[in-house]
Motif scaffolding. Structure first.
Motif, PDB file in Angstrom:
ATOM      1  N   ILE A  28      43.732  31.344   7.255  1.00 28.10           N
ATOM      2  CA  ILE A  28      43.645  32.465   6.311  1.00 28.10           C
ATOM      3  C   ILE A  28      44.990  32.605   5.605  1.00 28.10           C
ATOM      4  O   ILE A  28      46.045  32.555   6.244  1.00 28.10           O
ATOM      5  CB  ILE A  28      43.298  33.775   7.042  1.00 28.10           C
ATOM      6  N   VAL A  29      44.955  32.781   4.296  1.00 24.92           N
ATOM      7  CA  VAL A  29      46.163  32.965   3.494  1.00 24.92           C
ATOM      8  C   VAL A  29      46.012  34.251   2.679  1.00 24.92           C
ATOM      9  O   VAL A  29      45.020  34.949   2.777  1.00 24.92           O
ATOM     10  CB  VAL A  29      46.408  31.754   2.571  1.00 24.92           C
ATOM     11  N   GLY A  30      47.041  34.563   1.859  1.00 24.92           N
ATOM     12  CA  GLY A  30      46.876  35.635   0.887  1.00 24.92           C
ATOM     13  C   GLY A  30      47.847  36.790   1.001  1.00 24.92           C
ATOM     14  O   GLY A  30      48.960  36.669   1.511  1.00 24.92           O
ATOM     15  N   SER A  31      47.379  37.930   0.521  1.00 20.65           N
ATOM     16  CA  SER A  31      48.179  39.130   0.283  1.00 20.65           C
ATOM     17  C   SER A  31      48.973  39.604   1.500  1.00 20.65           C
ATOM     18  O   SER A  31      48.441  39.681   2.613  1.00 20.65           O
ATOM     19  CB  SER A  31      47.244  40.248  -0.181  1.00 20.65           C
ATOM     20  N   SER A  32      50.237  39.977   1.261  1.00 17.78           N
ATOM     21  CA  SER A  32      51.048  40.575   2.323  1.00 17.78           C
ATOM     22  C   SER A  32      50.524  41.951   2.697  1.00 17.78           C
ATOM     23  O   SER A  32      50.742  42.419   3.823  1.00 17.78           O
ATOM     24  CB  SER A  32      52.506  40.664   1.879  1.00 17.78           C
ATOM     25  N   THR A  33      49.843  42.633   1.773  1.00 15.79           N
ATOM     26  CA  THR A  33      49.285  43.956   2.063  1.00 15.79           C
ATOM     27  C   THR A  33      48.045  43.848   2.936  1.00 15.79           C
ATOM     28  O   THR A  33      47.839  44.653   3.853  1.00 15.79           O
ATOM     29  CB  THR A  33      48.935  44.688   0.755  1.00 15.79           C
ATOM     30  N   ILE A  55      44.845  31.480  12.269  1.00 15.87           N
ATOM     31  CA  ILE A  55      46.190  31.371  11.710  1.00 15.87           C
ATOM     32  C   ILE A  55      46.207  32.151  10.402  1.00 15.87           C
ATOM     33  O   ILE A  55      45.482  31.816   9.469  1.00 15.87           O
ATOM     34  CB  ILE A  55      46.574  29.909  11.477  1.00 15.87           C
ATOM     35  N   VAL A  56      47.021  33.204  10.343  1.00 11.51           N
ATOM     36  CA  VAL A  56      47.068  34.082   9.177  1.00 11.51           C
ATOM     37  C   VAL A  56      48.452  33.961   8.544  1.00 11.51           C
ATOM     38  O   VAL A  56      49.461  34.218   9.201  1.00 11.51           O
ATOM     39  CB  VAL A  56      46.782  35.549   9.558  1.00 11.51           C
ATOM     40  N   GLU A  57      48.500  33.550   7.274  1.00 11.88           N
ATOM     41  CA  GLU A  57      49.759  33.378   6.560  1.00 11.88           C
ATOM     42  C   GLU A  57      49.854  34.382   5.416  1.00 11.88           C
ATOM     43  O   GLU A  57      48.895  34.594   4.686  1.00 11.88           O
ATOM     44  CB  GLU A  57      49.859  31.970   5.981  1.00 11.88           C
TER      45      GLU A  57
END
Length: 345
Positions: A28-33, A55-57
């Motif tokens: 999973i990738v994407g927004s810091s919020t 795994i979250v980036e």
């Protein structure tokens, strides 16, 4: 809940099968919020099932879209989080790279917060016009549109403290930056007498009021909001710009800046009395459903009442929940792998 349906091409499934053979973890990738919410779901999912935690980036919304839309298969993530809706250009990139079946999930709402250290001695209340005049690259000066000359807050509004303007905020790749420009900067620019008396329209505002200043008063702080907190603790007069969820998690260190007399909290964001609020999303690559191990189960956890209801564990972390009616519609749509509509802009 309805069971998920999968309407994907044999070619897409074959490509995604490579991913299943190559990795066991969901990517999973994407927004810091959106990151802390997705991370919370990942932890809950791992605890409940004993499966590997996804795994979250935190790559930023724009960066996440680019990675997500890169293709189908082992080299590409399954989900991306976003602090704004997918743009038409991003959708077209996905389509060009074979990511042709995507589900969109509007999971709740967030406020774009401005905050200071609790060591700051002032009670801050800014108008949208104050925010624009402090942080924009170009402002009215003696009747002319010019480079921003303001260095202290009292120079733009005599009711504000005579302290240096210094704000740490998100970079251009961030959905938080996109939303802040649209909801705070454009709205503040439209309040200017220069704009009102000049009869300038929305196109003019978008073209002339979107750039943040680059002379040291606004500092791009990257996608790691924890670094902003450290900088605010080091300089009590500095301000930070980030999503409400991050302020909510750091209320022991930070205090909010009111905007037009309204403090950001779950009630004011939900009823829209707080003027700078936005929806939060994630996007699922449907070609990976039923192929990537545990992806279906993870999506079910994200869509669960335990996560999304007003008393759910994501609300405890600052997410402003959808109404019951909208939540049920969301759950049915995402669990059924309904394809998103083509973006209009």
């Amino acid at each position: 809940m309805k069971s998920a349906k999968f309407t994907v091409s044999a070619l897409a499934l074959a490509a995604a099968a490579t991913a299943a053979d190559a990795r066991d973890e969901i990517r999973i990738v994407g927004s810091s919020t959106v990151f802390p919410y997705t991370q919370a779901v990942a932890e809950q999912f791992a605890n409940n099932t004993g499966s590997p935690s996804p795994i979250v980036e935190s790559t930023g919304t724009g960066g996440g879209m680019k990675i997500f839309c890169g293709g189908v298969g082992e080299a590409h993530p399954d989900i991306t989080g976003a602090s704004r809706a997918m743009k038409l250009s991003e959708y077209e990139l996905c389509q060009a790279n074979g990511v042709t079946d995507i589900s969109e999930a509007l999971i709740g709402f967030d406020g774009l917060s401005i905050a200071v250290s609790r060591a700051n001695e002032n009670d801050w209340d800014l108008s949208l016009q104050d925010i624009y005049l402090a942080l924009a690259a170009r402002v009215p000066v003696d009747g002319e549109w010019a480079d921003n000359p303001y260095k202290t807050w009292d120079e733009i509004n005599p009711d504000l403290p005579a302290v240096e303007i210094l704000a740490y905020g998100p970079p251009p790749t961030s959905g938080t930056r996109d939303a802040f420009v649209e909801l705070a900067m454009h709205a503040g620019c439209e309040e200017l007498d220069y704009v009102k008396s000049g009869g300038f329209d929305g196109d003019w505002v978008e073209e002339n009021c979107s750039r943040m200043r680059q002379d040291g008063q606004f500092v791009e702080a990257g996608e790691n909001d924890n670094l902003i907190v450290q900088r605010l603790e080091a300089d009590p007069n500095a301000m930070g710009i980030f999503g409400y969820s991050f302020l909510f998690e750091n209320l022991d260190k930070l205090k909010p800046v009111m905007i037009d007399g309204v403090e950001p909290n779950s009630d004011t964001i939900a009823d829209k009395s707080y003027p700078v609020s936005r929806p939060l999303y994630f996007y699922v690559k449907n070609a990976h459903r039923g192929v990537i191990p545990n992806l279906d189960e993870f999506i079910e956890e994200y869509m669960s009442d335990e996560a999304l209801k007003a008393d759910g564990y994501l609300s405890e972390r600052g997410l402003v929940a959808l109404s019951d009616e909208r939540r049920i519609e969301l759950q049915d749509s995402v669990l059924n792998a309904d394809a998103m509509a083509v973006p209009t802009n």
